[in-house]
Write an enzyme that holds these catalytic residues in place. Structure first.
Site, PDB file in Angstrom:
ATOM      1  N   CYS A  78      12.738 -21.799   6.454  1.00 30.68           N
ATOM      2  CA  CYS A  78      11.730 -22.752   5.991  1.00 30.68           C
ATOM      3  C   CYS A  78      12.236 -23.545   4.778  1.00 30.68           C
ATOM      4  O   CYS A  78      13.094 -24.405   4.949  1.00 30.68           O
ATOM      5  CB  CYS A  78      10.419 -22.030   5.743  1.00 30.68           C
ATOM      6  SG  CYS A  78       9.009 -23.136   5.874  1.00 30.68           S
ATOM      7  N   HIS A 174       9.463 -18.307   9.923  1.00 29.31           N
ATOM      8  CA  HIS A 174       9.660 -17.185   8.982  1.00 29.31           C
ATOM      9  C   HIS A 174       9.997 -15.903   9.744  1.00 29.31           C
ATOM     10  O   HIS A 174       9.086 -15.135  10.062  1.00 29.31           O
ATOM     11  CB  HIS A 174       8.379 -16.968   8.172  1.00 29.31           C
ATOM     12  CG  HIS A 174       8.136 -18.029   7.159  1.00 29.31           C
ATOM     13  ND1 HIS A 174       8.516 -17.925   5.849  1.00 29.31           N
ATOM     14  CD2 HIS A 174       7.561 -19.256   7.283  1.00 29.31           C
ATOM     15  CE1 HIS A 174       8.188 -19.021   5.187  1.00 29.31           C
ATOM     16  NE2 HIS A 174       7.610 -19.842   6.047  1.00 29.31           N
ATOM     17  N   GLU A 176      11.127 -13.251   8.718  1.00 25.15           N
ATOM     18  CA  GLU A 176      10.910 -12.055   7.889  1.00 25.15           C
ATOM     19  C   GLU A 176       9.497 -11.509   8.008  1.00 25.15           C
ATOM     20  O   GLU A 176       9.234 -10.400   7.580  1.00 25.15           O
ATOM     21  CB  GLU A 176      11.244 -12.364   6.422  1.00 25.15           C
ATOM     22  CG  GLU A 176      10.260 -13.265   5.678  1.00 25.15           C
ATOM     23  CD  GLU A 176      10.375 -14.746   6.036  1.00 25.15           C
ATOM     24  OE1 GLU A 176      11.133 -15.100   6.951  1.00 25.15           O
ATOM     25  OE2 GLU A 176       9.657 -15.542   5.393  1.00 25.15           O
TER      26      GLU A 176
HETATM   27  N1  GLN Z   1       7.051 -27.076   2.764  1.00 24.97           N
HETATM   28  C1  GLN Z   1       7.937 -26.236   2.002  1.00 24.97           C
HETATM   29  C2  GLN Z   1       9.116 -27.015   1.437  1.00 24.97           C
HETATM   30  O1  GLN Z   1       9.383 -28.105   1.799  1.00 24.97           O
HETATM   31  C3  GLN Z   1       8.464 -25.103   2.826  1.00 24.97           C
HETATM   32  C4  GLN Z   1       7.364 -24.155   3.222  1.00 24.97           C
HETATM   33  C5  GLN Z   1       7.821 -22.739   3.406  1.00 24.97           C
HETATM   34  O2  GLN Z   1       8.931 -22.363   3.035  1.00 24.97           O
HETATM   35  N2  GLN Z   1       6.951 -21.933   3.947  1.00 24.97           N
HETATM   36  O3  GLN Z   1       9.808 -26.483   0.644  1.00 24.97           O
END
Ligand code: GLN
Length: 191
Positions: A78, A174, A176
């Site tokens: 992410c 994610h 994890e």
């Molecule tokens: N929207 C976040 C970003 O751009 C990422 C979101 C997340 O890691 N759950 O950093």
């Protein structure tokens, strides 16, 4: 083998638990001496703009980038995917990335309607289903031909949501928090 989880912001504990479920030791990384001791690094989800600022405030930006460029296996999920990208769409002004994977990612790509969602996806390396959780996730907008696509999110319009390039794996979701350890195992296999 020791796996570091960048511990400046984000879901550090969940990644450490996933690594430890696989029987491998982990540490949180906040300084260069800790970075020097690890065989692989995880860049967790969180907020990429904040992690970028903290990497620079803690004088870790160049050391992390240089170790990855020298071949240390890395997994970014992410916000971690955003940090690994060469280019971003929807970044804030002055936002830096580590520039490891030759791809462009769109931040917060799925929009408000799918702020957070759970989908069943196909994990291409073994062709079976993987349960994935997306939270304000990016997607991969474009990528060079030598980037391997690991997963596509058919539920939201066939966007690339997991890739690998040399020693770097990046997922928009994610891994994890799903309890499915295949992504972490793939990182360990690179060490
Ligand atoms: N929207 C976040 C970003 O751009 C990422 C979101 C997340 O890691 N759950 O950093």
């Amino acid at each position: 083998m020791l796996v570091g989880v960048l511990a400046l912001q984000g879901d550090v504990r969940e990644h450490r638990s996933a690594i430890e479920r696989l029987g491998t030791e982990s540490i949180g990384v906040r300084r260069t001496s800790e970075l020097d001791s690890v065989d692989a690094l995880i860049l967790p989800g969180g907020e990429s703009t904040t992690i970028d600022k903290l990497l620079r405030a803690f004088d870790l930006f160049e050391p992390v980038r240089d170790r990855i460029a020298a071949g240390m296996p890395v997994l970014g999920s992410c916000a971690g995917m955003v940090l690994l990208a060469r280019d971003i769409i929807g970044g804030i002004s002055g936002q830096h990335t580590l520039g490891i994977i030759p791809m462009t990612v769109r931040r917060n790509a799925f929009g408000r309607q799918v702020d957070s969602s759970e989908v069943e996806m196909r994990w291409r390396p073994d062709g079976t289903t993987m349960h994935a959780t997306f939270i304000r996730a990016p997607w991969v907008e474009s990528y060079d031909t030598d980037v391997e696509v690991l997963a596509v999110d058919e539920a939201h319009g066939s966007h690339v949501v997991a890739v690998q390039y040399r020693n770097a794996i990046a997922t928009a979701f994610h891994p994890e928090i799903s309890g499915d350890d295949r992504v972490h195992r793939r990182l360990l296999d690179l060490v």
